[in-house]
Motif scaffolding. Sequence first.
Motif, short mmCIF file in Angstrom:
data_model
loop_
_atom_site.label_atom_id
_atom_site.label_comp_id
_atom_site.label_asym_id
_atom_site.label_seq_id
_atom_site.Cartn_x
_atom_site.Cartn_y
_atom_site.Cartn_z
N LEU A 112 -47.73 5.54 10.55
CA LEU A 112 -46.36 5.23 10.96
C LEU A 112 -45.80 4.07 10.16
CD1 LEU A 112 -46.51 5.58 14.86
CD2 LEU A 112 -45.09 6.92 13.29
N PHE A 113 -46.63 3.04 9.99
CA PHE A 113 -46.18 1.85 9.27
C PHE A 113 -45.78 2.20 7.84
CE2 PHE A 113 -47.00 -1.57 6.30
CZ PHE A 113 -46.30 -2.62 6.86
N PHE A 114 -46.63 2.91 7.11
CA PHE A 114 -46.34 3.20 5.71
C PHE A 114 -45.25 4.26 5.57
CE2 PHE A 114 -50.44 1.08 5.17
CZ PHE A 114 -50.10 0.19 4.15
N SER A 115 -45.11 5.14 6.55
CA SER A 115 -43.99 6.08 6.53
C SER A 115 -42.67 5.33 6.69
CB SER A 115 -44.13 7.11 7.65
OG SER A 115 -45.28 7.91 7.46
N PHE A 116 -42.66 4.35 7.59
CA PHE A 116 -41.48 3.53 7.79
C PHE A 116 -41.14 2.76 6.52
CE2 PHE A 116 -39.23 -0.31 8.99
CZ PHE A 116 -38.31 0.13 9.93
N TYR A 117 -42.15 2.15 5.92
CA TYR A 117 -41.98 1.36 4.70
C TYR A 117 -41.38 2.21 3.58
CZ TYR A 117 -43.47 -1.35 0.57
OH TYR A 117 -43.52 -2.04 -0.61
N LEU A 118 -41.94 3.38 3.35
CA LEU A 118 -41.44 4.24 2.27
C LEU A 118 -40.05 4.78 2.58
CD1 LEU A 118 -44.64 6.26 1.27
CD2 LEU A 118 -43.49 4.47 -0.04
N LEU A 119 -39.81 5.17 3.82
CA LEU A 119 -38.51 5.74 4.18
C LEU A 119 -37.38 4.73 3.99
CD1 LEU A 119 -36.80 8.04 5.22
CD2 LEU A 119 -37.39 7.36 7.56
N THR A 120 -37.60 3.49 4.43
CA THR A 120 -36.55 2.49 4.25
C THR A 120 -36.36 2.17 2.76
OG1 THR A 120 -38.18 0.74 4.69
CG2 THR A 120 -36.80 1.45 6.52
N GLY A 121 -37.45 2.19 1.99
CA GLY A 121 -37.32 1.97 0.55
C GLY A 121 -36.54 3.08 -0.13
N VAL A 122 -36.81 4.32 0.25
CA VAL A 122 -36.08 5.46 -0.31
C VAL A 122 -34.60 5.38 0.05
CG1 VAL A 122 -35.76 7.96 -0.10
CG2 VAL A 122 -38.05 7.01 -0.45
N LEU A 123 -34.30 5.09 1.31
CA LEU A 123 -32.90 4.99 1.73
C LEU A 123 -32.19 3.84 1.02
CD1 LEU A 123 -33.26 5.67 5.57
CD2 LEU A 123 -32.33 7.21 3.82
N ALA A 124 -32.91 2.75 0.78
CA ALA A 124 -32.32 1.63 0.05
C ALA A 124 -31.94 2.05 -1.37
CB ALA A 124 -33.30 0.46 0.01
N ASN A 125 -32.82 2.78 -2.05
CA ASN A 125 -32.51 3.25 -3.40
C ASN A 125 -31.36 4.25 -3.40
OD1 ASN A 125 -34.49 1.65 -4.56
ND2 ASN A 125 -36.03 3.27 -4.61
N LEU A 126 -31.34 5.13 -2.41
CA LEU A 126 -30.23 6.08 -2.31
C LEU A 126 -28.92 5.37 -1.99
CD1 LEU A 126 -31.93 9.05 -0.42
CD2 LEU A 126 -31.36 8.90 -2.86
N GLY A 127 -29.02 4.27 -1.23
CA GLY A 127 -27.82 3.48 -0.96
C GLY A 127 -27.25 2.89 -2.24
N PHE A 128 -28.14 2.41 -3.11
CA PHE A 128 -27.70 1.91 -4.42
C PHE A 128 -27.02 3.03 -5.21
CE2 PHE A 128 -28.42 1.22 -8.95
CZ PHE A 128 -27.91 -0.06 -9.12
N ALA A 129 -27.60 4.23 -5.16
CA ALA A 129 -27.02 5.37 -5.88
C ALA A 129 -25.66 5.75 -5.31
CB ALA A 129 -27.97 6.56 -5.81
N ALA A 130 -25.48 5.59 -4.00
CA ALA A 130 -24.19 5.94 -3.39
C ALA A 130 -23.09 4.99 -3.85
CB ALA A 130 -24.32 5.89 -1.86
N VAL A 131 -23.46 3.73 -4.09
CA VAL A 131 -22.48 2.74 -4.56
C VAL A 131 -22.22 2.91 -6.06
CG1 VAL A 131 -21.99 0.27 -4.79
CG2 VAL A 131 -23.16 1.12 -2.76
N HIS A 132 -23.24 3.35 -6.81
CA HIS A 132 -23.13 3.52 -8.26
C HIS A 132 -23.50 4.95 -8.66
CE1 HIS A 132 -22.82 -0.87 -8.58
NE2 HIS A 132 -23.86 -0.94 -7.75
N PRO A 133 -22.72 5.94 -8.24
CA PRO A 133 -23.09 7.33 -8.54
C PRO A 133 -23.14 7.60 -10.04
CG PRO A 133 -20.83 7.17 -7.74
CD PRO A 133 -21.45 5.83 -7.53
N GLY A 134 -24.25 8.24 -10.46
CA GLY A 134 -24.39 8.61 -11.86
C GLY A 134 -24.73 7.48 -12.80
N SER A 135 -24.94 6.28 -12.28
CA SER A 135 -25.23 5.14 -13.16
C SER A 135 -26.60 5.29 -13.82
CB SER A 135 -25.21 3.84 -12.34
OG SER A 135 -25.70 2.75 -13.11
N PRO A 136 -26.71 4.90 -15.12
CA PRO A 136 -28.01 4.95 -15.79
C PRO A 136 -28.84 3.69 -15.56
CG PRO A 136 -26.32 4.33 -17.35
CD PRO A 136 -25.61 4.58 -16.05
N ALA A 137 -28.30 2.72 -14.80
CA ALA A 137 -29.00 1.46 -14.57
C ALA A 137 -30.31 1.70 -13.82
CB ALA A 137 -28.12 0.50 -13.77
N LEU A 138 -31.40 1.19 -14.39
CA LEU A 138 -32.71 1.37 -13.78
C LEU A 138 -32.99 0.25 -12.78
CD1 LEU A 138 -34.84 2.27 -16.93
CD2 LEU A 138 -34.04 3.85 -15.16
N ILE A 139 -33.58 0.61 -11.65
CA ILE A 139 -34.01 -0.40 -10.68
C ILE A 139 -35.48 -0.15 -10.32
CG2 ILE A 139 -31.70 -0.74 -9.72
CD1 ILE A 139 -32.55 0.89 -7.29
#
Length: 234
Positions: A112-139
Amino acid sequence: MTESPFEETPPQQKPDGRPVREPVFNAPWQAVAVTILIVGGYAIQRQFPVDAIENAYAFAPANLVPGRWETVITAIFLHGGWAHAMMNGAFALAFSTPLARLFGPKLEGGLLFFSFYLLTGVLANLGFAAVHPGSPALIVGASGAVSGLMGASARLIGGGGRPGPMFSKPVISMGAAWLIINAIIALVGGSFLPGAGSAGVAWEAHLVGFAAGVLLIGPFARLAPHGEGPQPSP
């Protein structure tokens, strides 16, 4: 009454009346494991060419168009330098402990702990993509996932070990502080942060990760292998 992980308990005593010494380091194994994963992962990363690693595993919003969705996850395990990895490791250790104690030390709690950790990390990266759609900037980095741990911990502190209200005092105060810090990063850049150097800082991912942690700890707490105790807020 179920004991809260945030309540102090009387020190244990030996048969002769002397107090039992508490271990100097008693963090839950999940907290230690995620810290080792961050710092140890960067040690392994350094053994390979930087450009090859970033091109293959760093995340950019532009990666979503050709279907390179796996980089949403792999980027969480990469870092830009020792200072970056050490800072994320230290924050992960601090904010993992409340969640690890909520989920418990067994395998189910670890999953549960590591699922939570990965899920919030994935959503955080997708949030960045939502603000910068199509950007080539690497994070790269676990900052979004660690921000998720921070948001979840704020609710647990507000609820005495179980998810409290979403707008409890700890959530508001920690969220406001995190918002101010990231607003400064957005305005002046992240050059003052350890390990940032001239690279940009994905402050958008930090804020999305924190919000995801606040929202998701409620549903995740219902899956925790603790059958008793206060019920989490929605």
